[in-house]
Design a protein around this motif. Structure first.
Motif, mmCIF file in Angstrom:
data_model
loop_
_atom_site.group_PDB
_atom_site.id
_atom_site.type_symbol
_atom_site.label_atom_id
_atom_site.label_comp_id
_atom_site.label_asym_id
_atom_site.label_seq_id
_atom_site.Cartn_x
_atom_site.Cartn_y
_atom_site.Cartn_z
ATOM 1 N N HIS A 108 0.783 -1.225 0.000
ATOM 2 C CA HIS A 108 0.000 0.000 0.000
ATOM 3 C C HIS A 108 0.820 1.282 0.000
ATOM 4 O O HIS A 108 0.275 2.345 -0.250
ATOM 5 C CB HIS A 108 -0.992 -0.030 1.153
ATOM 6 N N ILE A 158 -2.856 3.322 -3.579
ATOM 7 C CA ILE A 158 -3.490 2.008 -3.550
ATOM 8 C C ILE A 158 -4.793 1.979 -4.352
ATOM 9 O O ILE A 158 -5.198 0.940 -4.881
ATOM 10 C CB ILE A 158 -3.726 1.542 -2.099
ATOM 11 N N VAL A 159 -5.431 3.121 -4.475
ATOM 12 C CA VAL A 159 -6.647 3.169 -5.276
ATOM 13 C C VAL A 159 -6.308 2.907 -6.743
ATOM 14 O O VAL A 159 -7.026 2.188 -7.450
ATOM 15 C CB VAL A 159 -7.339 4.545 -5.107
ATOM 16 N N ALA A 208 -5.712 -0.683 -7.129
ATOM 17 C CA ALA A 208 -6.979 -1.410 -7.158
ATOM 18 C C ALA A 208 -7.610 -1.382 -8.547
ATOM 19 O O ALA A 208 -8.286 -2.327 -8.955
ATOM 20 C CB ALA A 208 -7.937 -0.824 -6.128
ATOM 21 N N GLN A 209 -7.375 -0.301 -9.261
ATOM 22 C CA GLN A 209 -7.986 -0.182 -10.587
ATOM 23 C C GLN A 209 -7.326 -1.098 -11.619
ATOM 24 O O GLN A 209 -7.989 -1.622 -12.502
ATOM 25 C CB GLN A 209 -7.915 1.264 -11.058
ATOM 26 N N LYS A 252 -6.517 -5.323 -9.143
ATOM 27 C CA LYS A 252 -7.407 -5.434 -7.985
ATOM 28 C C LYS A 252 -6.995 -6.574 -7.066
ATOM 29 O O LYS A 252 -7.036 -6.455 -5.843
ATOM 30 C CB LYS A 252 -8.844 -5.632 -8.469
ATOM 31 N N ALA A 295 -4.297 -5.585 -4.658
ATOM 32 C CA ALA A 295 -4.788 -4.726 -3.578
ATOM 33 C C ALA A 295 -5.575 -5.545 -2.553
ATOM 34 O O ALA A 295 -5.429 -5.354 -1.340
ATOM 35 C CB ALA A 295 -5.653 -3.615 -4.151
ATOM 36 N N VAL A 296 -6.382 -6.477 -3.042
ATOM 37 C CA VAL A 296 -7.163 -7.317 -2.118
ATOM 38 C C VAL A 296 -6.224 -8.203 -1.296
ATOM 39 O O VAL A 296 -6.413 -8.382 -0.086
ATOM 40 C CB VAL A 296 -8.196 -8.173 -2.885
ATOM 41 N N GLY A 350 -3.226 -7.540 -0.376
ATOM 42 C CA GLY A 350 -2.613 -6.704 0.654
ATOM 43 C C GLY A 350 -3.533 -6.517 1.842
ATOM 44 O O GLY A 350 -3.116 -6.625 3.002
ATOM 45 N N VAL A 351 -4.800 -6.259 1.561
ATOM 46 C CA VAL A 351 -5.774 -6.056 2.639
ATOM 47 C C VAL A 351 -5.923 -7.325 3.480
ATOM 48 O O VAL A 351 -5.906 -7.289 4.717
ATOM 49 C CB VAL A 351 -7.142 -5.631 2.056
ATOM 50 N N MET A 352 -6.044 -8.458 2.816
ATOM 51 C CA MET A 352 -6.298 -9.698 3.552
ATOM 52 C C MET A 352 -5.047 -10.182 4.306
ATOM 53 O O MET A 352 -5.153 -10.795 5.372
ATOM 54 C CB MET A 352 -6.808 -10.789 2.597
ATOM 55 N N ILE A 364 -6.191 -0.187 6.256
ATOM 56 C CA ILE A 364 -6.780 -0.717 5.025
ATOM 57 C C ILE A 364 -7.634 -1.954 5.239
ATOM 58 O O ILE A 364 -8.619 -2.159 4.539
ATOM 59 C CB ILE A 364 -5.689 -1.001 3.990
ATOM 60 N N TYR A 392 -11.781 7.132 3.149
ATOM 61 C CA TYR A 392 -10.871 6.325 2.351
ATOM 62 C C TYR A 392 -11.147 4.830 2.570
ATOM 63 O O TYR A 392 -11.110 4.027 1.628
ATOM 64 C CB TYR A 392 -9.438 6.668 2.744
ATOM 65 N N TYR A 412 -14.072 4.117 0.552
ATOM 66 C CA TYR A 412 -13.708 4.070 -0.869
ATOM 67 C C TYR A 412 -13.066 2.729 -1.216
ATOM 68 O O TYR A 412 -13.400 2.094 -2.225
ATOM 69 C CB TYR A 412 -12.753 5.217 -1.185
ATOM 70 N N LEU A 437 -12.723 -2.482 -3.650
ATOM 71 C CA LEU A 437 -12.175 -3.840 -3.561
ATOM 72 C C LEU A 437 -13.231 -4.901 -3.294
ATOM 73 O O LEU A 437 -13.076 -6.048 -3.701
ATOM 74 C CB LEU A 437 -11.111 -3.909 -2.459
#
Lengths: 484, 154
Positions: A115, A134-135, A138-139, A142, A145-146, A148-150, B49, B97, B100, B105
């Protein structure tokens, strides 16, 4: 007339930082400084408090890496309660702390790479600022980015189940821990629904490494030359030379790999490390005493750790380590952007260690705490995600803290970050008449490689504008920009 | 029944920065007594996040935080998803954010609000200032009223 460019604060690093770049009339960089407003009151604040409060109190320092301070303080207090010099805990005591620590390590590194840094790799440091976050990731990616979140979520779950709670966790206490890991908690992490389980974390760690290596293959020069400069490297290593972020001895090597601090006892760190105060920064500049201020400064963190250790004690990370070391022909790696490569190898190692610890039945043992003959002084050192972290306490006859000294990871990297700023400023700003956003970002990319945590400020709403000021030599403001 | 999350964040070791967490603790106790099983709560030092995934499981989310802005005791606002970098540090992120990211996601956009509670002191101490405590009480009562209405209607 020379002019001074100030970037304040640095985006995407923790706390407040300000970069000043001094240019001459020909737009050549003549000096640069990274000013860091570091909170200096903590060591005084804990004086007079009962020692056993320290592992919780230190979490007030920072909401980003409270676990690192929590564990380092607990290790120092292990010594004070007579529980050995860092390796005297029960099996469950040490392993639960390791699990907590590797969980923190994992989630911190993941946040940084996915991120904070991956946008720079995906879009380039001269890419569209609107996408370079990170947005933007995600584009176009994706799934990255997912992931990274998980992965962050998984690391946070490890912390929650070992520290007991998210805020002011109490998992580590002087002499041990206050809870073990139940079978149900273990299975939550080991056999959790996809993707929240240890095996998936290893799989994703490997794919993150592939992502970096593919980028590196296509951008060798860009990655290797960016903010590259020789330095010493310091970290803790296990007594047999293995990478170990929880316990070991202090080792330092120079830029050629010569041993300049040879596996010394960290409890006597003050015999080897000195801190210099400079008038223009609140943050001190540590260096190795015997080499002096000019030659004794060093890097810490992922790059340094992989330069000092002999091997990594988990198979997949070891394989990656061998490839990484081969790239520099076994010599120390002095390339700032290779922090990211090293960091991702450590992510993989952390995932492997977490999985292996979860399979260890010692985590269900009941002998949580040991105590022995009380001491008046204790030092605790760990490898925090950002580098070596020192906690040192003294107590009086009433069990009250009389002295505390902390050398945090980011302070250890103070001089290297300044060098990285200077290197980047010269490469990107020399000869330029106007300062563009990519130039500014290049400086920030250099700092970000070190993942500094510049002392966590209270984050109440409305406090964090981005400010940029250009000053002339006389201090007159030539330009001023605010970004919010 | 719609799923509600009340999420307080801040560092209780930094005086009034603990307002959001304190408010959520009070709301938790109130909800368990008056509307058991209807409201989930969470709290942390700051948002990050992974909270995007967390809020994706709810219909309504209320974030609670301390504020140093010049507001009268508290403010309650609706959050729209935004990718603006409201805070310079990505080690912590803003509620808009998080929302968003949640939409980007995970394809979800819970109705989200932010409760800002006015704070005054941010030093390295435990405990709220007296004025912050007053603001906490007022905002807590306002929130119980809002939540009662919402739960009655849904």
């Amino acid at each position: 007339m020379s002019k001074k460019i100030t970037i304040e604060p640095v985006t995407r690093v923790e706390g407040h930082g300000k970069v000043t770049i001094q240019m001459d009339d020909n737009h050549q960089v003549i000096d640069s400084r990274l000013h860091i407003v570091e909170f200096r009151g903590f060591e005084r604040f804990v004086q007079g408090r009962p020692y056993w409060e320290a592992p919780v109190l230190v979490q007030r320092l920072c909401g980003i890496c409270p676990v690192s301070h929590h564990i380092a303080a607990a290790k120092a207090l292990d010594v004070i309660v007579g529980a050995g010099d860092g390796d005297g805990l029960t099996a469950v005591g040490e392993k639960m702390r390791r699990l907590m620590h590797y969980g923190q390590f994992f989630q911190s590194h993941v946040l940084h790479f996915f991120h904070l840094s991956s946008p720079d790799f995906l879009f380039g440091i001269d890419g569209d600022p609107a996408m370079r976050n990170i947005v933007g990731v995600a584009q176009v990616h994706k799934e990255l980015a997912v992931q990274g979140v998980m992965m962050r979520k998984f690391g946070q779950e490890v912390i929650r189940l070992t520290a007991g709670k998210k805020i002011h966790g109490t998992g580590a206490i002087p002499g041990g821990i206050n809870k073990n890991l139940s079978i149900a908690e273990r299975d939550e992490l080991l056999k959790g629904p996809d993707p929240l389980n240890a095996d998936k974390m290893i799989e994703w760690s490997l794919s993150a490494l592939e992502f970096f290596k593919n980028y590196h293959k296509q951008n060798h020069a860009k990655v290797d030359d960016f903010a590259s400069f020789p330095s010493n490297h310091l970290s803790m290593v296990r007594k047999d030379g293995a990478l170990d972020i929880y316990h070991g001895v202090l080792r330092a090597v120079d830029s050629e790999g010569n041993r300049i601090l040879d596996d010394v006892d960290y409890h006597e760190y003050y015999n080897y490390i000195e801190e210099e105060v400079k008038s223009w920064s609140y943050m001190k500049f540590p260096y190795l005493k015997h080499l002096g201020k000019e030659k004794g400064w060093y890097r810490v963190g992922p790059l340094a750790r992989l330069n000092t250790c002999d091997f990594i004690p988990s198979p997949l990370a070891q394989k990656e380590f061998e490839e990484y070391k081969a790239y520099t022909h076994g010599k120390p790696n002095n390339m700032s952007l290779h922090y990211h490569w090293a960091r991702l190898i450590e992510v993989l190692h952390a995932a492997e260690v977490i999985r292996d610890l979860l399979h260890d039945p010692d985590l269900q043992n009941e002998d949580l705490v040991v105590k022995g003959k009380k001491q008046k002084e204790g030092v605790g050192v760990i490898e925090a995600p950002r580098g070596t972290l020192f906690h040192h306490y003294k107590i009086d006859d009433n069990d009250l803290i009389t002295m505390a000294n902390l050398i945090v990871s980011t302070t250890n990297n103070n001089e290297p970050m300044n060098r990285a700023v200077e290197s980047t400023a010269r490469a990107f700003m020399n000869g330029q008449e106007t300062i563009t956003e990519p130039m500014m970002n290049a400086v920030e990319v250099a700092i970000r490689a070190y993942d500094p945590c510049l002392s966590c400020a209270t984050h109440a709403l409305g406090q964090m504008p981005l400010e940029m000021t250009i000053l002339g030599a006389s201090g007159r403001i030539l330009d001023h920009k605010m970004k919010d | 029944m719609k799923k509600i999350l009340v999420y307080g964040y801040g560092n209780p070791g930094r005086q009034d920065d603990g307002l959001g967490v304190s408010c959520v603790k009070m709301l938790k106790e109130w909800a368990e007594k008056n509307f058991p099983g209807t409201i989930d709560v969470d709290m942390n030092y700051q948002l990050n996040i992974e909270d995007a995934e967390k809020i994706s499981h709810y219909d309504k989310v209320i974030f609670a935080d301390a504020s140093c802005e010049n507001i009268h005791q508290f403010a309650y606002t609706t959050i729209k998803p935004s990718d603006a970098q409201l805070e310079f540090s990505m080690h912590a992120v803003a509620p808009a954010y998080v929302l968003y990211l949640c939409r980007s996601l995970f394809g979800k956009q819970p109705v989200s609000h932010l409760l800002h509670i006015r704070g005054y002191e941010w030093g390295m101490q435990e405990g709220l200032t007296e004025r912050a405590k007053e603001n906490l009480e007022v905002s807590f009562h306002a929130m119980t009223g809002l939540l009662t209405d919402y739960l009655s209607d849904n």
